[in-house]
Structures are given as C-alpha cells and as structure tokens.
Design an enzyme around this catalytic site. Structure first.
Site, PDB file in Angstrom:
ATOM      1  N   GLY A  16       0.833  -1.211   0.000  1.00 15.04           N
ATOM      2  CA  GLY A  16       0.000   0.000   0.000  1.00 15.04           C
ATOM      3  C   GLY A  16       0.865   1.258   0.000  1.00 15.04           C
ATOM      4  N   GLY A  20      -1.149   7.658   0.869  1.00 16.00           N
ATOM      5  CA  GLY A  20      -1.268   7.923   2.313  1.00 16.00           C
ATOM      6  C   GLY A  20      -0.007   7.695   3.133  1.00 16.00           C
ATOM      7  N   ARG A  41      -3.011  -2.625  -5.349  1.00 16.08           N
ATOM      8  CA  ARG A  41      -3.804  -3.192  -6.443  1.00 16.08           C
ATOM      9  C   ARG A  41      -3.825  -2.326  -7.697  1.00 16.08           C
ATOM     10  N   ASP A  66      -2.467  -7.904  -5.200  1.00 16.10           N
ATOM     11  CA  ASP A  66      -3.486  -7.944  -4.154  1.00 16.10           C
ATOM     12  C   ASP A  66      -2.922  -8.849  -3.063  1.00 16.10           C
ATOM     13  N   SER A 106     -22.115  -7.995   5.753  1.00 13.29           N
ATOM     14  CA  SER A 106     -22.221  -9.374   5.253  1.00 13.29           C
ATOM     15  C   SER A 106     -20.940 -10.124   5.600  1.00 13.29           C
ATOM     16  N   TYR A 148      -7.086   0.819  18.337  1.00 18.46           N
ATOM     17  CA  TYR A 148      -8.208  -0.046  18.750  1.00 18.46           C
ATOM     18  C   TYR A 148      -7.892  -1.527  18.532  1.00 18.46           C
ATOM     19  N   PRO A 189      -1.068   4.012  14.993  1.00 19.44           N
ATOM     20  CA  PRO A 189      -1.346   5.438  14.815  1.00 19.44           C
ATOM     21  C   PRO A 189      -2.729   5.818  15.312  1.00 19.44           C
ATOM     22  N   PRO A 191      -5.338   9.341  14.700  1.00 23.53           N
ATOM     23  CA  PRO A 191      -5.825   9.895  13.430  1.00 23.53           C
ATOM     24  C   PRO A 191      -4.759  10.640  12.618  1.00 23.53           C
TER      25      PRO A 191
HETATM   26  C1  HXC Z   1     -20.471  -1.951   4.406  1.00 27.93           C
HETATM   27  C2  HXC Z   1     -19.155  -2.645   2.645  1.00 27.93           C
HETATM   28  C3  HXC Z   1     -18.649  -1.333   2.480  1.00 27.93           C
HETATM   29  C4  HXC Z   1     -19.143  -0.317   3.366  1.00 27.93           C
HETATM   30  C5  HXC Z   1     -17.741  -2.600   0.980  1.00 27.93           C
HETATM   31  N1  HXC Z   1     -18.557  -3.383   1.697  1.00 27.93           N
HETATM   32  N2  HXC Z   1     -17.776  -1.346   1.441  1.00 27.93           N
HETATM   33  N3  HXC Z   1     -20.041  -2.953   3.596  1.00 27.93           N
HETATM   34  N4  HXC Z   1     -20.027  -0.680   4.304  1.00 27.93           N
HETATM   35  N5  HXC Z   1     -18.704   0.936   3.274  1.00 27.93           N
HETATM   36  C6  HXC Z   1     -18.805  -4.804   1.491  1.00 27.93           C
HETATM   37  C7  HXC Z   1     -19.345  -5.067   0.088  1.00 27.93           C
HETATM   38  O1  HXC Z   1     -20.739  -4.870   0.034  1.00 27.93           O
HETATM   39  C8  HXC Z   1     -18.951  -6.520  -0.130  1.00 27.93           C
HETATM   40  O2  HXC Z   1     -19.828  -7.413   0.490  1.00 27.93           O
HETATM   41  C9  HXC Z   1     -17.632  -6.631   0.600  1.00 27.93           C
HETATM   42  O3  HXC Z   1     -17.591  -5.541   1.534  1.00 27.93           O
HETATM   43  C10 HXC Z   1     -16.439  -6.510  -0.324  1.00 27.93           C
HETATM   44  O4  HXC Z   1     -16.593  -5.328  -1.082  1.00 27.93           O
HETATM   45  P1  HXC Z   1     -15.765  -5.066  -2.417  1.00 27.93           P
HETATM   46  O5  HXC Z   1     -16.019  -3.675  -2.854  1.00 27.93           O
HETATM   47  O6  HXC Z   1     -15.995  -6.182  -3.373  1.00 27.93           O
HETATM   48  O7  HXC Z   1     -14.309  -5.247  -1.831  1.00 27.93           O
HETATM   49  P2  HXC Z   1     -12.919  -4.882  -2.355  1.00 27.93           P
HETATM   50  O8  HXC Z   1     -12.924  -4.367  -3.754  1.00 27.93           O
HETATM   51  O9  HXC Z   1     -12.098  -6.022  -2.045  1.00 27.93           O
HETATM   52  O10 HXC Z   1     -12.549  -3.594  -1.435  1.00 27.93           O
HETATM   53  C11 HXC Z   1     -12.090  -3.683  -0.149  1.00 27.93           C
HETATM   54  C12 HXC Z   1     -12.701  -2.611   0.728  1.00 27.93           C
HETATM   55  C13 HXC Z   1     -12.442  -1.174   0.187  1.00 27.93           C
HETATM   56  C14 HXC Z   1     -12.070  -2.767   2.106  1.00 27.93           C
HETATM   57  C15 HXC Z   1     -14.168  -2.833   0.813  1.00 27.93           C
HETATM   58  O11 HXC Z   1     -12.970  -0.207   1.082  1.00 27.93           O
HETATM   59  C16 HXC Z   1     -11.021  -0.850  -0.040  1.00 27.93           C
HETATM   60  O12 HXC Z   1     -10.419  -1.276  -1.007  1.00 27.93           O
HETATM   61  N6  HXC Z   1     -10.366  -0.063   0.825  1.00 27.93           N
HETATM   62  C17 HXC Z   1      -8.921   0.292   0.697  1.00 27.93           C
HETATM   63  C18 HXC Z   1      -8.651   1.654   1.238  1.00 27.93           C
HETATM   64  C19 HXC Z   1      -9.004   1.797   2.694  1.00 27.93           C
HETATM   65  O13 HXC Z   1     -10.037   1.305   3.166  1.00 27.93           O
HETATM   66  N7  HXC Z   1      -8.187   2.514   3.441  1.00 27.93           N
HETATM   67  C20 HXC Z   1      -8.480   2.842   4.834  1.00 27.93           C
HETATM   68  C21 HXC Z   1      -7.386   2.449   5.714  1.00 27.93           C
HETATM   69  S1  HXC Z   1      -7.470   3.504   7.134  1.00 27.93           S
HETATM   70  P3  HXC Z   1     -21.056  -8.140  -0.321  1.00 27.93           P
HETATM   71  O14 HXC Z   1     -21.625  -9.088   0.665  1.00 27.93           O
HETATM   72  O15 HXC Z   1     -21.993  -7.038  -0.717  1.00 27.93           O
HETATM   73  O16 HXC Z   1     -20.423  -8.819  -1.519  1.00 27.93           O
HETATM   74  C22 HXC Z   1      -7.530   2.650   8.556  1.00 27.93           C
HETATM   75  C23 HXC Z   1      -7.547   3.598   9.746  1.00 27.93           C
HETATM   76  C24 HXC Z   1      -8.091   3.127  11.020  1.00 27.93           C
HETATM   77  O17 HXC Z   1      -7.540   1.466   8.605  1.00 27.93           O
HETATM   78  C25 HXC Z   1      -8.128   4.176  12.160  1.00 27.93           C
HETATM   79  C26 HXC Z   1      -8.630   5.548  11.880  1.00 27.93           C
HETATM   80  C27 HXC Z   1      -8.599   6.518  13.029  1.00 27.93           C
HETATM   81  P1  NAP Z   2      -4.725   4.240   2.368  1.00 25.26           P
HETATM   82  O1  NAP Z   2      -4.135   5.456   1.723  1.00 25.26           O
HETATM   83  O2  NAP Z   2      -6.025   3.734   1.886  1.00 25.26           O
HETATM   84  O3  NAP Z   2      -3.662   3.068   2.255  1.00 25.26           O
HETATM   85  C1  NAP Z   2      -4.013   1.778   2.082  1.00 25.26           C
HETATM   86  C2  NAP Z   2      -3.223   1.229   0.924  1.00 25.26           C
HETATM   87  O4  NAP Z   2      -3.398  -0.166   0.906  1.00 25.26           O
HETATM   88  C3  NAP Z   2      -3.623   1.775  -0.438  1.00 25.26           C
HETATM   89  O5  NAP Z   2      -2.470   2.206  -1.129  1.00 25.26           O
HETATM   90  C4  NAP Z   2      -4.233   0.574  -1.135  1.00 25.26           C
HETATM   91  O6  NAP Z   2      -3.908   0.580  -2.530  1.00 25.26           O
HETATM   92  C5  NAP Z   2      -3.553  -0.585  -0.426  1.00 25.26           C
HETATM   93  N1  NAP Z   2      -4.374  -1.777  -0.447  1.00 25.26           N
HETATM   94  C6  NAP Z   2      -5.671  -1.902  -0.060  1.00 25.26           C
HETATM   95  N2  NAP Z   2      -6.101  -3.137  -0.285  1.00 25.26           N
HETATM   96  C7  NAP Z   2      -5.048  -3.822  -0.793  1.00 25.26           C
HETATM   97  C8  NAP Z   2      -4.872  -5.155  -1.231  1.00 25.26           C
HETATM   98  N3  NAP Z   2      -5.866  -6.032  -1.185  1.00 25.26           N
HETATM   99  N4  NAP Z   2      -3.648  -5.530  -1.700  1.00 25.26           N
HETATM  100  C9  NAP Z   2      -2.639  -4.634  -1.755  1.00 25.26           C
HETATM  101  N5  NAP Z   2      -2.747  -3.369  -1.362  1.00 25.26           N
HETATM  102  C10 NAP Z   2      -3.942  -2.964  -0.884  1.00 25.26           C
HETATM  103  O7  NAP Z   2      -4.861   4.438   3.936  1.00 25.26           O
HETATM  104  P2  NAP Z   2      -3.901   5.081   5.050  1.00 25.26           P
HETATM  105  O8  NAP Z   2      -4.760   5.975   5.846  1.00 25.26           O
HETATM  106  O9  NAP Z   2      -2.633   5.582   4.468  1.00 25.26           O
HETATM  107  O10 NAP Z   2      -3.606   3.794   5.947  1.00 25.26           O
HETATM  108  C11 NAP Z   2      -2.353   3.138   5.946  1.00 25.26           C
HETATM  109  C12 NAP Z   2      -2.242   2.227   7.154  1.00 25.26           C
HETATM  110  O11 NAP Z   2      -2.333   2.968   8.356  1.00 25.26           O
HETATM  111  C13 NAP Z   2      -3.329   1.163   7.237  1.00 25.26           C
HETATM  112  O12 NAP Z   2      -2.781  -0.035   7.751  1.00 25.26           O
HETATM  113  C14 NAP Z   2      -4.301   1.746   8.235  1.00 25.26           C
HETATM  114  O13 NAP Z   2      -5.083   0.783   8.860  1.00 25.26           O
HETATM  115  C15 NAP Z   2      -3.323   2.410   9.185  1.00 25.26           C
HETATM  116  N6  NAP Z   2      -3.929   3.462   9.995  1.00 25.26           N
HETATM  117  C16 NAP Z   2      -4.247   4.635   9.428  1.00 25.26           C
HETATM  118  C17 NAP Z   2      -4.775   5.650  10.220  1.00 25.26           C
HETATM  119  C18 NAP Z   2      -5.100   6.983   9.651  1.00 25.26           C
HETATM  120  O14 NAP Z   2      -5.651   7.799  10.380  1.00 25.26           O
HETATM  121  N7  NAP Z   2      -4.765   7.250   8.396  1.00 25.26           N
HETATM  122  C19 NAP Z   2      -5.001   5.412  11.572  1.00 25.26           C
HETATM  123  C20 NAP Z   2      -4.682   4.186  12.124  1.00 25.26           C
HETATM  124  C21 NAP Z   2      -4.130   3.195  11.308  1.00 25.26           C
HETATM  125  P3  NAP Z   2      -4.895  -0.107  -3.614  1.00 25.26           P
HETATM  126  O15 NAP Z   2      -6.277   0.341  -3.265  1.00 25.26           O
HETATM  127  O16 NAP Z   2      -4.372   0.402  -4.928  1.00 25.26           O
HETATM  128  O17 NAP Z   2      -4.698  -1.574  -3.470  1.00 25.26           O
END
Ligand code: HXC
Ligand code: NAP
Length: 282
Positions: A16, A20, A41, A66, A106, A148, A189, A191
């Site tokens: 990733g 970010g 990805r 992935d 789900s 968390y 981390p 926020p």
């Molecule tokens: C409920 C959801 C959903 C949502 C997807 N799903 N988004 N359910 N609320 N917002 C469900 C879908 O309906 C589906 O289930 C299943 O999850 C898989 O969805 P896909 O879109 O097919 O999944 P995929 O393409 O693999 O995408 C993965 C993802 C997506 C996690 C859903 O959000 C993603 O790619 N995120 C990457 C970036 C990211 O999230 N970064 C944040 C990191 S920050 P069904 O049953 O309908 O098939 C972090 C910080 C924590 O972690 C702390 C902060 C303070």
């Molecule tokens: P982000 O920008 O969404 O980073 C997540 C990265 O993971 C993206 O580059 C995404 O790229 C990649 N990724 C997601 N699904 C993947 C998969 N299946 N295979 C390979 N790569 C994948 O989010 P961020 O905020 O920088 O978060 C980075 C890390 O910090 C995460 O572990 C998160 O939980 C942690 N964190 C963040 C915060 C915050 O406040 N930002 C707080 C606590 C913890 P693609 O979508 O192109 O795959």
C-alpha cells in the site's frame, strides 16, 4: 532528525506504498538512502508514486499485487528480489476499512477487510520470512496497526479484529524469529487524515471534528511524524527493539481509558465546590 545515510543500502518493501501513510513512509525511507519497493492493487497509483520517488532521486520500483492472493505475493517478492537483489525491510501497511453498524455487514465484508489486513500481512511476512531464514539474511518487519487493536471499537469491527490478529503475529514472531535475526515492530497510529480515511472513516466533517476533540493534544497527526518514527524503528539504531508496538496518537486512546479524564469539562466554579466538599472534615 536523522543522518542522511540512516537507511543507506537497505531495500524496503511497503505494501500500500502508493498512497497515504505508506507513500509518506516510502518517501522518508528514500530520503534516508533506502531503495523503495511498493505494491498495491492499482497500477496507475503505483506508477505515479514511483515517478514521485524517482523525481526525488530515490531508487524505486513497483509491482501490482493484491496481498490477499498468496501466489501474487510470491510473484511480487520474486519481482523485487530480481530487481534489487535483496530485501531488508518489510512494512505491512496495506489495509481496507469502513465504518458501519456491524449488524449491517455481510460475511463477505468481513472477509474483505480480514483478507487484506490479517491474511495479507501474514502472506507477506511468511513469504519473505522464509526467504530470509533460508539464506540467513537479517530483516525487520514493521506492521501498521491501530490503537483499537487492543481496545476494540464498535463500527469498525472487521478492522479491529484483523488488527488485533496482526498484533498477535508481531508479538509471537518477535520471539520465534529473533533467533534468525528477524525483528518485528509495530506502529499504532491515532488519526492521520488521508484521502482514504476521509472517504471511508470520516465521510462527514462531524466525525473528524469529534475525533480531534478526543485527542489531548487537540490535533491530528502529521505525516512527517509517523514517517520519522517508521524510519527509526527499522534502522540499525533500533536493533534492540523487538515486539514493541509504539503508539503515536497525541494521547488519544489513553484519554478514552482513564476513568476521570472527562473531568476536563468541569468549570473553575465546579472545581472550587469539589475542593470544598472533599476537604470537609465531617
Ligand atoms: C459496508 C461494505 C462497504 C461499506 C464494501 N462493503 N464497502 N459494507 N459498508 N462501506 C462490502 C461489500 O458490500 C462486499 O460485500 C464486501 O464488503 C467486499 O466489497 P468489495 O467492494 O468487493 O471489496 P474490495 O474491492 O475487495 O474492497 C475492499 C474494501 C475497500 C475494504 C471494501 O474499502 C477498499 O479497497 N479499501 C482500501 C482503502 C481503505 O479502506 N483505506 C483505509 C485504511 S485507514 P457483499 O456481501 O456485498 O459482496 C484505517 C484507519 C483506522 O484502517 C483508524 C482511523 C482513526
Ligand atoms: P490508504 O491510503 O487507503 O492506504 C491503504 C493502501 O493499501 C492503499 O495504497 C491501497 O492501494 C492498499 N491496499 C488496499 N487493499 C489492498 C490489497 N488487497 N492488496 C494490496 N494493497 C492494498 O490508507 P492510510 O490511511 O494511508 O492507511 C495506511 C495504514 O495505516 C493502514 O494499515 C491503516 O489501517 C493504518 N492506519 C491509518 C490511520 C489513519 O488515520 N490514516 C489510523 C490508524 C491506522 P490499492 O487500493 O491500490 O490496493
């Protein structure tokens, strides 16, 4: 705050690393002399990030992957080994997350997040770890978790479960693989707003402002702060750190933990009254 050659000669794989926090860690590692290998990805995101690294004079490469697919993980590590000759640092940073009432999720939604965060971290660590062990190469794994991971949190249950699992892997392998010269460390981390957190976790401004109120330092984290910590932890200067999880959150999670921390909302008048009552000799 560091010597410019702190990570000279090291190769770091960052999952990733195209966006970010991962991207910012990559930039800092590169500035400190490391070569940077990123995966994720989306090929367009990765290639744009690598152009930015190269524009900054950093040796960088990418491979689309992935992390939920172990065969792709092996292919990616093969690719970086061919390109750089060795790998010294692994940062498991890739994650997926969203907020939702748990009863609306789900099984596939759980699978999606656990697959990226827990299984992805395990597949990367296992594949690279086996190579390090079989060749006697020393290495360090840095996992990015969240605060968390140990408290749990409603509305992000798949992520909380997955990050707690990662924490168990860090603490387990820190002990088991130390004999091979492989260290495990983690960052928890608070926020650090990124494009992804704004979309998936703070999609309405009220959530972000509430989060800032929870942080005793009254602000969110800066990318340079987490990138510097990530650089120190994987450097040779941190060689005795193993199994440590370093929190960087402005005191946020402890504020939630301390039973009386809400007293910050009391007025001077109320404190005066409390003082009088508690000192009363009756
Ligand atoms: C409920 C959801 C959903 C949502 C997807 N799903 N988004 N359910 N609320 N917002 C469900 C879908 O309906 C589906 O289930 C299943 O999850 C898989 O969805 P896909 O879109 O097919 O999944 P995929 O393409 O693999 O995408 C993965 C993802 C997506 C996690 C859903 O959000 C993603 O790619 N995120 C990457 C970036 C990211 O999230 N970064 C944040 C990191 S920050 P069904 O049953 O309908 O098939 C972090 C910080 C924590 O972690 C702390 C902060 C303070
Ligand atoms: P982000 O920008 O969404 O980073 C997540 C990265 O993971 C993206 O580059 C995404 O790229 C990649 N990724 C997601 N699904 C993947 C998969 N299946 N295979 C390979 N790569 C994948 O989010 P961020 O905020 O920088 O978060 C980075 C890390 O910090 C995460 O572990 C998160 O939980 C942690 N964190 C963040 C915060 C915050 O406040 N930002 C707080 C606590 C913890 P693609 O979508 O192109 O795959």
């Amino acid at each position: 705050m560091f010597r410019n050659d702190l990570l000279k000669g090291k190769v770091a794989v960052i999952t990733g690393g195209g966006t970010g926090i991962g991207f910012n860690i990559g930039m800092r590692y590169g500035e400190l002399g490391a070569a940077v290998a990123i995966c994720g990805r989306r090929e367009n995101v990765l290639s744009e990030a690598v152009s930015k690294f190269r524009d900054a004079g950093i040796d960088a490469d990418y491979h689309a992957c992935d992390v939920r697919d172990p065969a792709k993980v092996a292919e990616t590590i093969d690719h970086f080994m061919d390109h750089f000759g060795h790998i010294d640092i692994l940062v498991n940073n890739a994650a997926g997350n969203f907020i939702s009432p748990t009863e609306k999720l789900s099984p596939h939604a759980f699978d999606a997040v656990l697959g990226i965060v827990l299984h992805g971290t395990i597949y990367m660590t296992l594949d690279l770890g086996k190579r390090w062990i079989s060749t006697g190469h020393r290495g360090v794994v840095l996992d990015i978790v969240t605060t968390y991971a140990w408290t749990g949190s409603g509305y992000v249950v798949p992520s909380a479960a997955a990050k707690a699992g990662v924490l168990a892997v860090v603490r387990s392998l820190a002990v088991e693989w130390a004999k091979y010269g492989i260290r495990h460390v983690a960052i928890a981390p608070g926020p650090f707003p990124t494009e992804a957190t704004r979309k998936n976790l703070f999609p309405i401004p009220e959530i972000e402002s509430r989060i800032i109120e929870r942080v005793p330092l009254r602000r969110v984290g800066r990318m340079d702060e987490i990138a510097d910590l990530a650089a120190f932890l994987v450097s040779d200067n941190a060689e005795y750190l193993n199994g440590s999880i370093i929190t960087i959150d402005g005191g946020e999670w402890l504020k939630g933990a301390g039973q009386f921390n809400h007293l910050e909302n009391l007025t001077e008048e109320q404190w005066k009254m409390i003082n009088e009552i508690s000192r009363r000799k009756d």
